[in-house]
Enzyme design. Structure first.
Site, PDB file in Angstrom:
ATOM      1  N   THR A 186       0.871  -1.166   0.000  1.00 29.56           N
ATOM      2  CA  THR A 186       0.000   0.000   0.000  1.00 29.56           C
ATOM      3  C   THR A 186       0.910   1.217   0.000  1.00 29.56           C
ATOM      4  O   THR A 186       1.928   1.263   0.682  1.00 29.56           O
ATOM      5  CB  THR A 186      -1.041  -0.031   1.150  1.00 29.56           C
ATOM      6  OG1 THR A 186      -1.988   1.006   0.931  1.00 29.56           O
ATOM      7  CG2 THR A 186      -0.433   0.131   2.518  1.00 29.56           C
ATOM      8  N   CYS A 200      -3.297   7.699   7.677  1.00 24.49           N
ATOM      9  CA  CYS A 200      -3.931   6.379   7.619  1.00 24.49           C
ATOM     10  C   CYS A 200      -2.991   5.343   8.233  1.00 24.49           C
ATOM     11  O   CYS A 200      -1.807   5.603   8.421  1.00 24.49           O
ATOM     12  CB  CYS A 200      -4.207   5.982   6.184  1.00 24.49           C
ATOM     13  SG  CYS A 200      -5.183   7.152   5.261  1.00 24.49           S
ATOM     14  N   HIS A 241      -5.766  -0.834   4.638  1.00 25.13           N
ATOM     15  CA  HIS A 241      -5.357   0.577   4.662  1.00 25.13           C
ATOM     16  C   HIS A 241      -6.555   1.372   5.189  1.00 25.13           C
ATOM     17  O   HIS A 241      -7.475   1.669   4.447  1.00 25.13           O
ATOM     18  CB  HIS A 241      -4.980   0.991   3.235  1.00 25.13           C
ATOM     19  CG  HIS A 241      -4.497   2.407   3.094  1.00 25.13           C
ATOM     20  ND1 HIS A 241      -3.662   2.792   2.082  1.00 25.13           N
ATOM     21  CD2 HIS A 241      -4.742   3.533   3.813  1.00 25.13           C
ATOM     22  CE1 HIS A 241      -3.412   4.099   2.189  1.00 25.13           C
ATOM     23  NE2 HIS A 241      -4.062   4.562   3.231  1.00 25.13           N
TER      24      HIS A 241
END
Lengths: 161, 205
Positions: A23, A29, A46
């Site tokens: 990711t 995040c 994520h």
């Protein structure tokens, strides 16, 4: 060449050996990497926000720490992982911009990492490594072969956790 | 009032476009004065994007960009983000400080200059918006971050994430005469502020 699968923002994926999950550009995040070494099952989520219960529009389960972890475990179980063998590594939770009068929205990275750890605890999944906080972005790669998590940054080097 | 990005009709979009147009027009003038060069701007684009697409607008999640972020306070709340790719930001500071340093690294002076440019441009953006709408608007102190586009854009995405799976951006591109500097402006109103903003312009949302 091993297959690398990309997990987007507010997204999650579960795979088996020999695939690699990645990711890109984690800011506030959190990237939650779950791994079962006995079956070589790997899962990566994520997430953007800590808690789906505080928000009305919560249809996208992969967006929230609580629902994303639950769903990720479910998907990994379908691949045949052993829930009791799962371990977690987490990365992200930065505060990208700093303001003098930081409000809740600005501290979201910190809140995300606390919520993620609490939720993992409630599922009895130990967090064996973490790279959270700070003020920089991260790209992570999770290797289903060994469970190693590579964290890449701009200006803060590359490390393995 | 609860408001969803998907409730916007084409008239709303046109109005938001016009807001972007006027704001960025003033910012372009400010930039032109500052660097003493001709600055062009594109017609603003309103984008309603999924999270997964938001990071693509600047060349992918891992592209290095400079983002200058402001809080908007007063009658409406929200944020303004002024974005430059790394090459443009270096060019801009080179023009501004009359130097030719192409190392690709931003030093402390460059960072400070960028923050100030962002401040002046966003100030003119917001003051024209304030004049247009009659709303009282102020800006917070700027905060600069040079990092991966994905990480920087996750900040506004999370703000929208509280209410929607989509992100609304009012995007305006400024270009220095020879296209050396490309900058993007994003006005990111809070969800509660959409109604106030539209109403101040005489539109019921």
């Amino acid at each position: 060449m091993q297959e690398i699968l990309k997990v987007g923002m507010a997204d999650l994926k579960a795979v088996k050996y020999p695939k690699i999950l990645t990711t890109l550009g984690l800011g506030s995040c959190i990237g939650i990497a779950l791994y079962d070494s006995t079956t070589k099952c790997a899962g990566l989520a994520h997430i953007m926000l800590p808690d789906s219960k505080q928000i009305k529009n919560n249809t996208n389960k992969a967006k929230f720490a609580d629902t994303a972890i639950e769903l990720l475990i479910k998907e990994m179980l379908q691949l045949g992982c052993n829930k009791r063998k799962l371990t977690a590594k987490i990365a992200g939770g930065s505060q990208m911009f700093s303001f003098a009068n930081s409000n809740d929205i600005m501290k979201i990275g910190h809140r995300n990492s606390i919520a993620t750890k609490d939720i993992l605890k409630s599922f009895n999944i130990p967090v064996i490594a973490e790279d959270v906080g700070g003020n920089h972005g991260r790209t992570i790669e999770l290797y289903s072969s060994s469970g190693k998590l590579i964290v890449k940054t701009i200006g803060h080097g590359i490390k393995e956790i | 009032m609860t408001f969803s990005v998907s409730d916007l009709n084409s008239m709303h979009i046109d109005i938001l476009k016009e807001i972007g147009n006027i704001g960025a027009g003033n910012a372009a003038t400010a930039l032109a004065t500052m660097i003493n060069k001709k600055v062009d701007m594109d017609v603003p684009i309103i984008k309603i994007l999924n999270y997964s697409d938001i990071t693509q607008i600047l060349g992918g999640e891992e592209a290095v960009v400079a983002g200058i972020y402001f809080g908007v306070e007063g009658d409406i709340h929200g944020n303004i983000m002024f974005l430059l790719d790394i090459v443009s930001s270096k060019q801009l500071t080179n023009i501004l400080m009359d130097k030719s340093d192409y190392t690709g690294e931003l030093d402390q002076m460059d960072r400070s200059a960028l923050q100030e440019i962002g401040n002046i441009l966003s100030g003119s953006y917001i003051s024209s918006l304030s004049t247009l709408t009659g709303l009282n608007l102020t800006l917070s102190v700027p905060s600069l971050c040079v990092d991966m586009a994905g990480a920087i854009l996750s900040v506004p995405a999370i703000q929208f994430g509280h209410v929607s799976d989509k992100v609304l951006l009012i995007e305006t591109v400024l270009k220095e005469g020879n296209e050396l500097v490309k900058a993007k402006f994003f006005l990111i109103p809070d969800v509660d502020s959409f109604g106030v903003l539209l109403k101040s312009l005489g539109v019921d949302s």
